[in-house]
Design an enzyme around this catalytic site. Structure first.
Site, PDB file in Angstrom:
ATOM      1  CG  HIS A  14      -1.921   1.036   1.361  1.00  0.00           C
ATOM      2  ND1 HIS A  14      -3.137   0.984   1.936  1.00  0.00           N
ATOM      3  CD2 HIS A  14      -2.008   2.240   0.647  1.00  0.00           C
ATOM      4  CE1 HIS A  14      -3.865   2.215   1.655  1.00  0.00           C
ATOM      5  NE2 HIS A  14      -3.277   2.746   0.894  1.00  0.00           N
ATOM      6  CG  HIS A  16      -1.231   5.903  -2.845  1.00  0.00           C
ATOM      7  ND1 HIS A  16      -2.494   5.935  -3.578  1.00  0.00           N
ATOM      8  CD2 HIS A  16      -1.604   5.686  -1.441  1.00  0.00           C
ATOM      9  CE1 HIS A  16      -3.269   5.195  -2.634  1.00  0.00           C
ATOM     10  NE2 HIS A  16      -2.930   5.129  -1.424  1.00  0.00           N
ATOM     11  CG  HIS A 191      -7.574   3.193  -0.602  1.00  0.00           C
ATOM     12  ND1 HIS A 191      -6.727   2.508  -1.936  1.00  0.00           N
ATOM     13  CD2 HIS A 191      -6.739   4.067   0.112  1.00  0.00           C
ATOM     14  CE1 HIS A 191      -5.624   3.257  -1.498  1.00  0.00           C
ATOM     15  NE2 HIS A 191      -5.422   3.916  -0.603  1.00  0.00           N
ATOM     16  CD  GLU A 194      -7.772   6.421   4.560  1.00  0.00           C
ATOM     17  OE1 GLU A 194      -8.455   6.496   3.189  1.00  0.00           O
ATOM     18  OE2 GLU A 194      -6.661   7.235   4.499  1.00  0.00           O
ATOM     19  CG  ASP A 272      -1.867   5.703   2.633  1.00  0.00           C
ATOM     20  OD1 ASP A 272      -2.157   5.429   1.485  1.00  0.00           O
ATOM     21  OD2 ASP A 272      -2.679   6.285   3.373  1.00  0.00           O
ATOM     22  CG  ASP A 273      -0.272   8.908   0.181  1.00  0.00           C
ATOM     23  OD1 ASP A 273      -0.205   8.959  -0.923  1.00  0.00           O
ATOM     24  OD2 ASP A 273      -1.222   8.691   0.899  1.00  0.00           O
TER      25      ASP A 273
HETATM   26  N1  HPA Z   1      -6.961   7.107   1.063  1.00  0.00           N
HETATM   27  C1  HPA Z   1      -7.474   7.452  -0.114  1.00  0.00           C
HETATM   28  N2  HPA Z   1      -6.738   8.098  -1.212  1.00  0.00           N
HETATM   29  C2  HPA Z   1      -5.576   8.136  -1.016  1.00  0.00           C
HETATM   30  C3  HPA Z   1      -4.870   7.915   0.112  1.00  0.00           C
HETATM   31  C4  HPA Z   1      -5.572   7.400   1.061  1.00  0.00           C
HETATM   32  O1  HPA Z   1      -4.959   6.906   2.074  1.00  0.00           O
HETATM   33  N3  HPA Z   1      -3.748   8.157  -0.258  1.00  0.00           N
HETATM   34  C5  HPA Z   1      -3.391   8.549  -1.529  1.00  0.00           C
HETATM   35  N4  HPA Z   1      -4.647   8.646  -2.216  1.00  0.00           N
HETATM   36 ZN    ZN Z   2      -3.754   4.634   0.228  1.00  0.00          ZN
END
Ligand code: HPA
Ligand code: ZN
Length: 332
Positions: A14, A16, A191, A194, A272-273
């Site tokens: 996971h 991006h 996703h 969340e 994630d990011d």
């Molecule tokens: N959630 C949804 N979209 C996203 C995320 C996330 O954590 N990170 C990058 N795009």
């Molecule tokens: Zn994500």
């Protein structure tokens, strides 16, 4: 524990790629490509990265991605991420990209994908594949359209995913785009859960047919869903530092990763990011270990889960599990 985590063989499921754009590279590309940014300095950026929720992050994240213009830019971003991943013990990464973030501003999808492929080739120590994500704040028709634009490049892509603002954009809206992607041989993930409710996890599973849930922390609200995740061993790709930065939990010590792991859910740890949330995958293992008092055995289990949950072929999974077993025996 730090050196144990960095050396622990693992996969990342996971991540991006646009979320690995570090401020320094953002400024470098902005200058090179003549793209103005809403920040003057790296200090400005740090102040802007105080998020209240998912949307406040996405607003900045999509703006920053505008510096990515050429095939070289996409290659540079990918190679830089994979080099960092290698130093974190990552052996294999399944990497999300958001083609609509680029095609919507006039970049050809071929520029994006060829660039990533060149970056992937530059780092030999980490194997990697791409997962094309649909932006759920855009229309279902736009998702179908971008999938058709990607068709000539399917040899470069292993999976299909769904990201961006979750609330009010349920998975079932994207049934047609997923139907086409799965028919073309892509592995589906999404996703869900969340910020959105457990119902979105059900519909990602039942309507889109996904094999993994990204995040999925809200599954814990629904005991029948947890039971299903355990029974079917459906992986959750969790991202502790992301959840902390986007205030999904009031405090990392309230995170439900350990509770779900102990319940038998196939939980994994991911980043994630990382350029926005304060750490790459090793930092995520360490942060959640500290917050929830995890043992080295727990961390090894999370690494094993990351291999089990991957889309690697069976022989490579067996070899990586063996590598984890040998690593743990050699250091503990
Ligand atoms: N959630 C949804 N979209 C996203 C995320 C996330 O954590 N990170 C990058 N795009
Ligand atoms: Zn994500």
């Amino acid at each position: 524990m730090e050196s144990f985590v960095r050396g622990l063989p693992k996969t990342e499921l996971h991540i991006h790629i646009e979320g690995t754009l570090e401020p320094e590279m953002m400024f470098e590309m902005g200058e090179r490509n003549g793209v103005a940014l809403p920040f003057q300095s790296v200090e400005d950026v740090a102040a802007a990265y105080e998020f209240d929720d998912l949307q406040s992050f996405l607003d900045i994240y999509y703006q920053a991605a505008a510096v990515l213009q050429t095939e070289n830019d996409f290659a540079q971003l990918m190679a830089a991420y994979l080099a960092k991943a290698a130093s974190d013990g990552v052996r294999h990464a399944e990497i999300f990209f958001d083609p609509q973030t680029h095609t919507e501003r006039g970049i050809d999808i071929g520029t994006v994908i060829r660039g990533f492929a060149r970056g992937q080739k530059r780092v030999a120590e980490v194997s990697s594949t791409l997962i094309l994500c649909f932006l759920r704040h855009l229309s279902p028709e736009s998702a179908v359209e971008v999938f058709e634009q990607a068709r000539p490049y399917l040899a470069y892509i292993q999976g299909v995913g769904l990201d961006s603002g979750e609330l009010g954009n349920p998975p079932e809206l994207f049934a047609e785009a997923y139907r086409r992607a799965v028919e073309a041989g892509l592995r589906p993930v999404a996703h869900a859960g969340e910020e959105g409710p457990a119902e979105y996890i059900w519909s990602a599973l039942d309507v889109l047919g996904v094999e993994r849930i990204d995040h999925g922390v809200r599954a814990a609200d629904d005991p029948a869903l947890v039971e299903r995740l355990v029974r079917e061993q459906i992986p959750l790709t969790m991202c502790p530092l992301s959840n902390q930065k986007l205030q999904v939990f009031p405090d990392l010590r309230c995170h439900n990763l350990k509770e779900l792991l102990d319940a038998g859910v196939l939980v994994t740890v991911n980043s994630d990011d990382p350029a926005y949330f304060g750490g790459y995958v090793g930092d995520n293992y360490l942060a959640i270990a500290t917050a929830l008092d995890l043992s080295c055995d727990d961390l090894a289990q999370l690494a094993r889960n990351s291999v089990t949950a991957s889309f690697l072929p069976e022989d490579r999974k067996v070899a990586l599990q063996q590598e984890i077993t040998e690593y743990v025996a050699s250091v503990l």
